[in-house]
Design a protein around this motif. Structure first.
Motif, mmCIF file in Angstrom:
data_model
loop_
_atom_site.group_PDB
_atom_site.id
_atom_site.type_symbol
_atom_site.label_atom_id
_atom_site.label_comp_id
_atom_site.label_asym_id
_atom_site.label_seq_id
_atom_site.Cartn_x
_atom_site.Cartn_y
_atom_site.Cartn_z
ATOM 1 N N PHE A 110 57.567 35.119 40.481
ATOM 2 C CA PHE A 110 57.932 36.286 39.694
ATOM 3 C C PHE A 110 56.683 37.144 39.491
ATOM 4 C CE2 PHE A 110 60.750 32.840 38.301
ATOM 5 C CZ PHE A 110 61.982 33.416 38.565
ATOM 6 N N GLY A 142 61.824 35.913 34.594
ATOM 7 C CA GLY A 142 62.781 35.650 35.663
ATOM 8 C C GLY A 142 63.755 34.565 35.222
ATOM 9 N N THR A 143 64.722 34.292 36.038
ATOM 10 C CA THR A 143 65.716 33.264 35.722
ATOM 11 C C THR A 143 65.774 32.273 36.870
ATOM 12 O OG1 THR A 143 67.022 34.959 34.602
ATOM 13 C CG2 THR A 143 68.113 32.879 35.050
ATOM 14 N N MET A 144 65.856 30.995 36.518
ATOM 15 C CA MET A 144 65.990 29.937 37.523
ATOM 16 C C MET A 144 67.201 29.096 37.153
ATOM 17 S SD MET A 144 62.055 28.756 38.021
ATOM 18 C CE MET A 144 62.396 27.751 39.459
ATOM 19 N N ALA A 145 67.942 28.663 38.171
ATOM 20 C CA ALA A 145 69.120 27.825 37.942
ATOM 21 C C ALA A 145 68.997 26.569 38.805
ATOM 22 C CB ALA A 145 70.395 28.576 38.303
ATOM 23 N N LEU A 173 65.216 22.391 41.449
ATOM 24 C CA LEU A 173 64.996 23.826 41.332
ATOM 25 C C LEU A 173 64.355 24.325 42.608
ATOM 26 C CD1 LEU A 173 63.500 24.087 37.721
ATOM 27 C CD2 LEU A 173 65.769 24.798 38.453
ATOM 28 N N ARG A 215 58.790 38.344 26.743
ATOM 29 C CA ARG A 215 59.498 39.085 27.782
ATOM 30 C C ARG A 215 60.050 38.091 28.811
ATOM 31 N NH1 ARG A 215 57.538 43.813 31.925
ATOM 32 N NH2 ARG A 215 59.483 43.777 33.073
ATOM 33 N N VAL A 216 61.285 38.286 29.282
ATOM 34 C CA VAL A 216 61.885 37.467 30.325
ATOM 35 C C VAL A 216 61.205 37.824 31.640
ATOM 36 C CG1 VAL A 216 63.989 36.900 31.601
ATOM 37 C CG2 VAL A 216 64.091 37.283 29.130
#
Length: 185
Positions: free
Chosen positions: A167, A180-183, A162, A177-178
């Motif tokens: 954020f 952030g997104t990590m891929a 990763l 609550r979201v």
């Protein structure tokens, strides 16, 4: 014929030569042929012949997580009829600079493991050159032979990675609550 002459197999030939006359002094004499046998010694002169790739030269396998200096199969095992000193080099096919070869033994090895990646390249076709020392005629008459080695790279399970991320979250945000997104990379 001359193609059958091979210094390494038979360097000397001992021949018996017979010379026979017609057996007549005059055309109407009764024929009484006379002959003589003589020994002839023929010594072949050794010439340099090109080395030959070993029968084990064709295929190698390597895991993508190999380390620097890892051996890639057995040495090439080339031979030379005159038993000359052989020198090995990679002529082409080492597109990522992954491989090297011990110039004296023909042993392939990994020299840049960081470039070894199954997902980027699953196989290499290395074109090597084997050069003899020109024995018995001298280095100016050295001969080379091309050898082709196919190296297959094996896949290994690799842990995902990763990227570092930061954020911002407003104060008093709701639970769930979201942020952030990590891929994985």
């Amino acid at each position: 014929g001359a193609a059958g002459l091979d210094y390494e197999t038979t360097p000397v030939y001992n021949l018996t030569v017979r010379v026979t006359d017609t057996g007549r002094v005059r055309a109407n004499d009764t024929a009484v042929p006379l002959w003589v046998d003589g020994a002839v010694l023929v010594r072949l002169t050794n010439r340099n012949e090109a080395p030959a790739c070993g029968v084990d030269g064709g295929a190698r396998f390597l895991w993508e997580n190999a380390t620097n200096r890892a051996l890639v199969g057995a040495p090439l095992g080339a031979t030379d009829p005159e038993e000359a000193v052989l020198t090995y080099s990679i002529a082409s096919g080492n597109v990522d600079g992954v491989f090297g070869v011990d110039s004296a033994t023909g042993q392939l090895l990994v020299v840049d493991a960081s470039a070894l990646n199954y997902e980027a390249r699953t196989a290499y076709t290395l074109h090597l050159t084997v050069r003899d020392s020109g024995v018995p005629e001298g280095i100016a008459n050295a001969l080379t032979t091309p050898c082709v080695v196919a190296v297959t790279v094996g896949d290994v399970n690799e842990a995902p990675t990763l990227a570092t991320a930061a954020f911002s979250v407003p104060e008093l945000s709701a639970v769930g609550r979201v942020v952030g997104t990590m891929a994985p990379r």
